[in-house]
Structure formats: C-alpha cells, structure tokens
Design a protein around this motif. Structure first.
Motif, PDB file in Angstrom:
ATOM      1  N   MET A 196       0.833  -1.203   0.000  1.00  0.00           N
ATOM      2  CA  MET A 196       0.000   0.000   0.000  1.00  0.00           C
ATOM      3  C   MET A 196       0.867   1.252   0.000  1.00  0.00           C
ATOM      4  N   ARG A 197       1.905   1.253   0.831  1.00  0.00           N
ATOM      5  CA  ARG A 197       2.806   2.422   0.873  1.00  0.00           C
ATOM      6  C   ARG A 197       3.498   2.620  -0.467  1.00  0.00           C
ATOM      7  N   ARG A 198       3.896   1.531  -1.097  1.00  0.00           N
ATOM      8  CA  ARG A 198       4.564   1.642  -2.400  1.00  0.00           C
ATOM      9  C   ARG A 198       3.626   2.184  -3.468  1.00  0.00           C
ATOM     10  N   ARG A 199       2.335   1.926  -3.318  1.00  0.00           N
ATOM     11  CA  ARG A 199       1.366   2.485  -4.263  1.00  0.00           C
ATOM     12  C   ARG A 199       0.992   3.923  -3.922  1.00  0.00           C
ATOM     13  N   GLY A 200       1.584   4.474  -2.868  1.00  0.00           N
ATOM     14  CA  GLY A 200       1.370   5.872  -2.531  1.00  0.00           C
ATOM     15  C   GLY A 200       0.101   6.145  -1.756  1.00  0.00           C
ATOM     16  N   TRP A 201      -0.472   5.116  -1.129  1.00  0.00           N
ATOM     17  CA  TRP A 201      -1.676   5.328  -0.353  1.00  0.00           C
ATOM     18  C   TRP A 201      -1.351   6.118   0.910  1.00  0.00           C
ATOM     19  N   SER A 202      -2.286   6.933   1.343  1.00  0.00           N
ATOM     20  CA  SER A 202      -2.048   7.825   2.479  1.00  0.00           C
ATOM     21  C   SER A 202      -1.985   7.037   3.776  1.00  0.00           C
ATOM     22  N   ALA A 203      -1.347   7.658   4.774  1.00  0.00           N
ATOM     23  CA  ALA A 203      -1.255   7.032   6.094  1.00  0.00           C
ATOM     24  C   ALA A 203      -2.642   6.817   6.690  1.00  0.00           C
ATOM     25  N   ASP A 204      -3.558   7.760   6.450  1.00  0.00           N
ATOM     26  CA  ASP A 204      -4.913   7.614   6.990  1.00  0.00           C
ATOM     27  C   ASP A 204      -5.632   6.417   6.370  1.00  0.00           C
ATOM     28  N   LEU A 205      -5.458   6.224   5.059  1.00  0.00           N
ATOM     29  CA  LEU A 205      -6.108   5.096   4.404  1.00  0.00           C
ATOM     30  C   LEU A 205      -5.530   3.781   4.910  1.00  0.00           C
ATOM     31  N   ILE A 206      -4.216   3.722   5.049  1.00  0.00           N
ATOM     32  CA  ILE A 206      -3.589   2.497   5.553  1.00  0.00           C
ATOM     33  C   ILE A 206      -4.045   2.214   6.978  1.00  0.00           C
ATOM     34  N   ALA A 207      -4.163   3.251   7.796  1.00  0.00           N
ATOM     35  CA  ALA A 207      -4.650   3.067   9.170  1.00  0.00           C
ATOM     36  C   ALA A 207      -6.081   2.538   9.177  1.00  0.00           C
ATOM     37  N   LEU A 208      -6.908   3.012   8.242  1.00  0.00           N
ATOM     38  CA  LEU A 208      -8.280   2.530   8.144  1.00  0.00           C
ATOM     39  C   LEU A 208      -8.303   1.042   7.818  1.00  0.00           C
ATOM     40  N   LEU A 209      -7.487   0.623   6.846  1.00  0.00           N
ATOM     41  CA  LEU A 209      -7.453  -0.784   6.473  1.00  0.00           C
ATOM     42  C   LEU A 209      -6.843  -1.644   7.582  1.00  0.00           C
ATOM     43  N   ARG A 210      -5.888  -1.103   8.312  1.00  0.00           N
ATOM     44  CA  ARG A 210      -5.331  -1.830   9.449  1.00  0.00           C
ATOM     45  C   ARG A 210      -6.421  -2.064  10.512  1.00  0.00           C
ATOM     46  N   ARG A 211      -7.240  -1.053  10.731  1.00  0.00           N
ATOM     47  CA  ARG A 211      -8.338  -1.191  11.683  1.00  0.00           C
ATOM     48  C   ARG A 211      -9.336  -2.237  11.199  1.00  0.00           C
ATOM     49  N   ALA A 212      -9.617  -2.219   9.888  1.00  0.00           N
ATOM     50  CA  ALA A 212     -10.538  -3.207   9.326  1.00  0.00           C
ATOM     51  C   ALA A 212      -9.989  -4.622   9.495  1.00  0.00           C
ATOM     52  N   TYR A 213      -8.701  -4.801   9.255  1.00  0.00           N
ATOM     53  CA  TYR A 213      -8.084  -6.119   9.418  1.00  0.00           C
ATOM     54  C   TYR A 213      -8.227  -6.609  10.857  1.00  0.00           C
ATOM     55  N   SER A 236     -14.558   3.997   2.015  1.00  0.00           N
ATOM     56  CA  SER A 236     -13.674   4.337   0.902  1.00  0.00           C
ATOM     57  C   SER A 236     -13.753   3.201  -0.110  1.00  0.00           C
ATOM     58  N   LEU A 237     -13.303   3.454  -1.327  1.00  0.00           N
ATOM     59  CA  LEU A 237     -13.300   2.414  -2.351  1.00  0.00           C
ATOM     60  C   LEU A 237     -12.389   1.262  -1.948  1.00  0.00           C
ATOM     61  N   GLU A 238     -11.268   1.604  -1.294  1.00  0.00           N
ATOM     62  CA  GLU A 238     -10.319   0.567  -0.893  1.00  0.00           C
ATOM     63  C   GLU A 238     -10.916  -0.326   0.188  1.00  0.00           C
ATOM     64  N   LEU A 239     -11.592   0.266   1.143  1.00  0.00           N
ATOM     65  CA  LEU A 239     -12.259  -0.528   2.170  1.00  0.00           C
ATOM     66  C   LEU A 239     -13.377  -1.359   1.554  1.00  0.00           C
ATOM     67  N   ALA A 240     -14.106  -0.788   0.609  1.00  0.00           N
ATOM     68  CA  ALA A 240     -15.186  -1.524  -0.043  1.00  0.00           C
ATOM     69  C   ALA A 240     -14.664  -2.768  -0.754  1.00  0.00           C
ATOM     70  N   LEU A 241     -13.468  -2.681  -1.338  1.00  0.00           N
ATOM     71  CA  LEU A 241     -12.874  -3.843  -1.998  1.00  0.00           C
ATOM     72  C   LEU A 241     -12.642  -4.969  -0.988  1.00  0.00           C
ATOM     73  N   PHE A 242     -12.158  -4.619   0.183  1.00  0.00           N
ATOM     74  CA  PHE A 242     -11.951  -5.602   1.238  1.00  0.00           C
ATOM     75  C   PHE A 242     -13.277  -6.211   1.684  1.00  0.00           C
ATOM     76  N   VAL A 243     -14.245  -5.367   1.952  1.00  0.00           N
ATOM     77  CA  VAL A 243     -15.548  -5.837   2.422  1.00  0.00           C
ATOM     78  C   VAL A 243     -16.225  -6.712   1.359  1.00  0.00           C
ATOM     79  N   ASP A 244     -16.163  -6.284   0.109  1.00  0.00           N
ATOM     80  CA  ASP A 244     -16.796  -7.067  -0.959  1.00  0.00           C
ATOM     81  C   ASP A 244     -16.160  -8.454  -1.078  1.00  0.00           C
ATOM     82  N   SER A 245     -14.845  -8.533  -0.883  1.00  0.00           N
ATOM     83  CA  SER A 245     -14.185  -9.837  -0.967  1.00  0.00           C
ATOM     84  C   SER A 245     -14.607 -10.744   0.184  1.00  0.00           C
ATOM     85  N   LEU A 246     -14.908 -10.162   1.335  1.00  0.00           N
ATOM     86  CA  LEU A 246     -15.427 -10.947   2.453  1.00  0.00           C
ATOM     87  C   LEU A 246     -16.834 -11.457   2.147  1.00  0.00           C
ATOM     88  N   ARG A 247     -17.670 -10.579   1.628  1.00  0.00           N
ATOM     89  CA  ARG A 247     -19.058 -10.971   1.347  1.00  0.00           C
ATOM     90  C   ARG A 247     -19.142 -11.995   0.214  1.00  0.00           C
TER      91      ARG A 247
END
Length: 255
Positions: A196-213, A236-247
């Motif tokens: 995620m960091r290599r793709r330039g995602w923000s620290a806030d977005l990464i923190a959100l996904l870490r919380r989701a994990y 966010s779209l990134e979180l939605a991708l995670f959630v959709d893969s779970l569903r």
C-alpha cells in the motif's frame, strides 16, 4: 517472423508481426494479436484467443484440454489479454461446460516457470505467480496478487486483489483482498501494508485498512459481526474492496 520448422494450422489467425519460434505448434481456432512473441517448442491449442504484445517462452502449453475427468471434448475456450509474460513450462487449460466453458487471464501478468492455471480459472491483471505455483480449477483471482513460489490453490477458492501468499503456501479457503497468508494450510498473517505504501496510499487510508483487518482477524468476532462493524467505519473504495471480498466468500475466509 515464423520459423520454417513451426507448424501453423490453416485455421489459426495470427497478426502479421507475430513471431513464432522453432518447432512450435499452433492449432486451429487460435487467434494471436499483434506484437506477440511465441518462443520455440510452444504448443497452443484452440479455441484460444491471445491478445497483443504477449511473450510466451519455450515449452509452454497453452489452451490444452483440461484434466477434469468430467471433460468429454466439449468446445471450450481460453482468453488471454495483453502484455502478459508466460515463462517456461507454464500450462494453461481451457474451461469446462460445468462452469462457463472459459478460462480467462487478463493483462500484464507474469506467470513464472512451471506455473499451472487449470480449467475455468478467472485471473485478473497485474498479478505475479512465482515458480511452480499450482492453481486448481474454478479459482478466481483479482488484480495485483502475488503468489509465492510453490503455492497451491484449492479448486473454487477466491483470492482478492492485492493479496499475497508466502512460498509453499497451501490455500484451502478464500483469501480476502490485501491479506497476506502463509503456511500449510495457509493462515492469515497481516495485510500487505508495504505494498500500500509503495502504491502511494495515504497514512490515513492504511490506518483505516489496518483497523478493518483487526476487526476481522484480531477481535474474536464472527464474520457476520465483523461485517457489521466494518459498515460503521469511514467508507472508501479501498475498504469496499476488502468488504466485498469478504461478502463474496463461499468457502469461508482464511483465518
């Protein structure tokens, strides 16, 4: 462009600049797009459509009949997109009528030496499958996935976009988007935060996904409970991708 020892069936359609190496065999019902390079001793069987600017190395077997014992010679297909690299001894089989009759591979994938993609697999784009990875039938894989060398993926599994496996992993259940797994059987280790960091995602977005994990994997919740909690997070779209893969999971997720 075409070596004199290559055998090209009259029912095959090749763009004018396709290169075919010595002793390769291209059968009827094969279409190959512009800029594609076929190495020596490659066998391609149709119905198969291969897009533009692909490179297929020696001894690859592309579009062969599948190994499913239910297969009775029905007409099925293989579709491969653009800018893929298919290395030595890779085998890719066509689909079966028990599914959609189709195996599909997207764009910009790297299939390293000895990779096997079985019947009815649906593979996205920008993936890397390391040496001797084996992908069984009916597997769905998203985009940006990295499968470590000698990974084995059980039939009907789903691997979400940007997931990773360690070398020699045995995947028996679905792997949600972004999740890193390893072991035999594979177990979840973390998310691909470095990617995620290599793709330039923000620290806030990464923190959100870490919380989701953590909600899914560290809080002792059932999947249904975790999904309810995920719905309460900032969306966010990134979180939605995670959630959709779970569903979308039907086999249950790798824990």
């Amino acid at each position: 462009m075409i070596h004199p020892t290559a055998i090209i069936d009259t029912g095959a359609e090749l763009a004018s600049d396709v290169q075919v190496g010595p002793y390769s065999i291209i059968g009827p019902g094969v279409r190959i797009g512009a800029g594609t390079v076929i190495g020596p001793h490659v066998v391609i069987k149709g119905p198969t459509v291969i897009g533009e600017h692909n490179r297929i190395f020696q001894f690859a077997s592309v579009g062969e009949d599948c190994q499913d014992k239910k297969y009775r010679g029905e007409p099925t297909r293989l579709e491969i997109g653009n800018h893929n690299v298919i290395r030595e001894h890779v085998s890719i089989h066509r689909g079966t009528v028990q599914d959609q009759g189709l195996t599909r591979i997207g764009d910009d994938n790297l299939l390293m030496a000895g990779v096997h993609v079985a019947h009815d697999c649906m593979i996205g784009s920008h993936n890397i499958f390391a040496n001797t990875t084996g992908i069984a039938g009916h597997v769905h894989i998203g985009d940006g996935v990295i499968l470590g060398g000698m990974t084995g993926v059980h039939q009907f599994c789903r691997i979400g976009s940007y997931a990773m496996t360690a070398g020699c992993s045995l995947v028996l259940k679905d792997v949600p988007a972004y999740v890193m797994v390893g072991g035999n059987p594979a177990a979840a280790r973390s998310m691909n935060f470095e990617g995620m960091r290599r793709r330039g995602w923000s620290a806030d977005l990464i923190a959100l996904l870490r919380r989701a994990y953590k909600l899914v994997y560290r809080q002792g919740l059932t999947l249904e409970q975790a999904l309810a909690e995920l719905d309460q997070l900032p969306q966010s779209l990134e979180l939605a991708l995670f959630v959709d893969s779970l569903r979308a999971s039907e086999r249950g997720i790798t824990r």
